[in-house]
Design an enzyme around this catalytic site. Structure first.
Site, PDB file in Angstrom:
ATOM      1  N   GLU A 321       3.090  -9.355 -17.672  1.00 32.30           N
ATOM      2  CA  GLU A 321       4.174  -8.395 -17.438  1.00 32.30           C
ATOM      3  C   GLU A 321       5.474  -8.856 -18.109  1.00 32.30           C
ATOM      4  O   GLU A 321       6.024  -8.182 -18.978  1.00 32.30           O
ATOM      5  CB  GLU A 321       4.379  -8.250 -15.934  1.00 32.30           C
ATOM      6  CG  GLU A 321       5.538  -7.348 -15.544  1.00 32.30           C
ATOM      7  CD  GLU A 321       5.830  -7.417 -14.060  1.00 32.30           C
ATOM      8  OE1 GLU A 321       6.495  -6.498 -13.563  1.00 32.30           O
ATOM      9  OE2 GLU A 321       5.418  -8.390 -13.394  1.00 32.30           O
ATOM     10  N   HIS A 322       6.003  -9.979 -17.678  1.00 34.13           N
ATOM     11  CA  HIS A 322       7.204 -10.564 -18.282  1.00 34.13           C
ATOM     12  C   HIS A 322       6.792 -11.742 -19.153  1.00 34.13           C
ATOM     13  O   HIS A 322       6.077 -12.627 -18.683  1.00 34.13           O
ATOM     14  CB  HIS A 322       8.170 -11.091 -17.212  1.00 34.13           C
ATOM     15  CG  HIS A 322       8.562 -10.087 -16.177  1.00 34.13           C
ATOM     16  ND1 HIS A 322       7.944 -10.015 -14.945  1.00 34.13           N
ATOM     17  CD2 HIS A 322       9.513  -9.126 -16.179  1.00 34.13           C
ATOM     18  CE1 HIS A 322       8.502  -9.048 -14.235  1.00 34.13           C
ATOM     19  NE2 HIS A 322       9.449  -8.492 -14.966  1.00 34.13           N
TER      20      HIS A 322
END
Length: 429
Positions: A321-322
């Site tokens: 995600e990040h």
């Protein structure tokens, strides 16, 4: 590829057991709401949040009273952050254009970008009042042109009451209706139209594994943005980054929840070996250590590879995600990576900036969904719908001749007759 796990996270089979239990619980809740409506919502809210007001919807006076409880400097910070999100969202919206073009003489094709009519935005709460989620979903939907935004957030776990700061953020972001309702029951209520809500066309927003699973099971009944479950961070670092920054940024995401994955990927053996000790030192003073420590213990990983190219390949395989890049040349990853929710390039930025204030959206794909989708943005609230016009007899006949042939080959004789009718009607007219 040479891969060494200095620290390994929880076994995937254990994770699957947790996910299967979540599926069962969510399915039971959704079916209860589907068949019992408002009564089910009230019972579930009382059971899970001990929250059973006369009305889940806040009226204007209640909203203003809650906003008055928020310090002025907090209001200023909310509005400043929202101005950053709004500016970037408006720029994104301006990049999307309706089109119309004559492809061959007499044939006009086009598309329009049409906003979804009604959207339900879930703003997580409970453990933390995640007020930043308001601008990420509500405000972005409004920039896209959504007519009606229904927003739900749970009562605070500590007080058992609505979070004044979250309500303020929801209000300033432009929510048309605000409900204090949490968890799976909130998503079910938005989907089925309970406790005074209109049924929505689409549900967006992050949440825990139960919220993500509810979105998965409701997809089809309503649209969803993406499956944004428990947060993930991958930090890609080399010898130019210090161990304090790496540990701080890993724990900064691990504090989201006990199943938040935090991973270090590096080609520097000294850094890989030093991180665990630094994490433990920081946990001794971190106020959210009970959550962050559990997440790091179960889901934290330290992965050592040999080369820059191996870091790119491993990062793309993880599709987190990040992805925070703390290397000598972070742009190398911007140029070469293909699977990520959002990139945070260089030591001067961090995931927290993206989560709260910088302007990009923090609702991002988890569980390797970055292989096929990006995060929430104005485009998620728009339906790109095509149309066609045939403006001359000659064009209709030309299309008809090819359409009739292809339809006959396929055995679709009704389709062939549609084309033949127009050939007879418009040829030599």
């Amino acid at each position: 590829m040479s891969i060494t796990y200095i620290k390994k996270g929880i076994d995937v089979r254990q994770s699957d057991m947790v996910n299967n239990e979540a599926k069962r619980i969510v399915e039971e809740i959704l079916n209860t709401v589907k068949f019992n409506g408002d009564k089910a919502i009230r019972d579930l809210s009382k059971k899970f949040d001990n929250w059973f007001p006369d009305s889940f919807k806040l009226d204007e006076d209640e909203i203003l009273q809650l906003i008055e409880m928020v310090p002025s400097e907090t209001i200023e910070a909310i509005k400043w952050a929202q101005s950053q999100v709004r500016r970037f969202a408006q720029i994104q919206r301006s990049s999307m254009h309706d089109i119309e073009i004559e492809t061959i003489p007499g044939v006009v094709l086009g598309h329009k970008n049409i906003p979804v009519n009604t959207v339900g935005c879930y703003i997580p709460g409970g453990r933390y009042p995640i007020l930043a989620s308001a601008q990420m979903s509500i405000l972005t939907a409004k920039v896209a042109g959504v007519k009606t935004v229904i927003a739900c957030t749970p009562p605070e776990a500590k007080t058992g009451m609505p979070s004044p700061t979250t309500i303020a953020a929801m209000h300033f972001a432009g929510a048309d209706e605000i409900y204090v309702l949490g968890g799976v029951q909130a998503l079910a209520s938005m989907a089925y139209g309970c406790v005074g809500m209109p049924p929505v066309d689409m549900i967006v927003g992050p949440g825990n594994q139960y919220v993500a699973e509810a979105k998965r099971q409701l997809f089809g009944k309503v649209g969803i943005d993406l499956l944004a479950g428990p947060t993930e961070v991958l930090i890609i670092a080399d010898k130019t980054t210090d161990v304090e920054m790496v540990a701080t940024d890993l724990l900064g995401q691990a504090e989201h929840g006990p199943n938040s994955a935090a991973i270090l990927l590096t080609d520097c053996k000294e850094l890989a070996n030093a991180v665990e000790e630094e994490v433990q030192n920081q946990l001794k003073v971190l106020s959210t250590a009970s959550v962050a420590g559990k997440a790091w213990k179960d889901y934290g990983e330290i992965i050592l590879v040999d080369t820059l190219d191996e870091m790119v390949a491993m990062a793309d395989k993880l599709a987190n995600e990040h992805v925070q890049v703390n290397t000598a040349n972070p742009d190398y990853f911007l140029e070469n990576m293909t699977n990520y929710g959002a990139l945070f390039l260089g030591n001067r930025t961090c995931v927290a900036y993206g989560d709260k204030v910088i302007g990009t959206n923090h609702t991002l794909p988890t569980e390797a969904a970055a292989r096929y989708t990006g995060g929430l943005w104005v485009g998620k609230f728009l339906k790109t719908c095509t149309y066609q016009k045939v403006e001359t007899d000659e064009a209709s006949v030309e299309l008809g001749q090819y359409c009739a042939k292809i339809s006959e080959v396929e055995g679709f004789m009704g389709h062939k007759e549609q084309a033949d009718l127009r050939i007879r009607r418009y040829k030599n007219k």
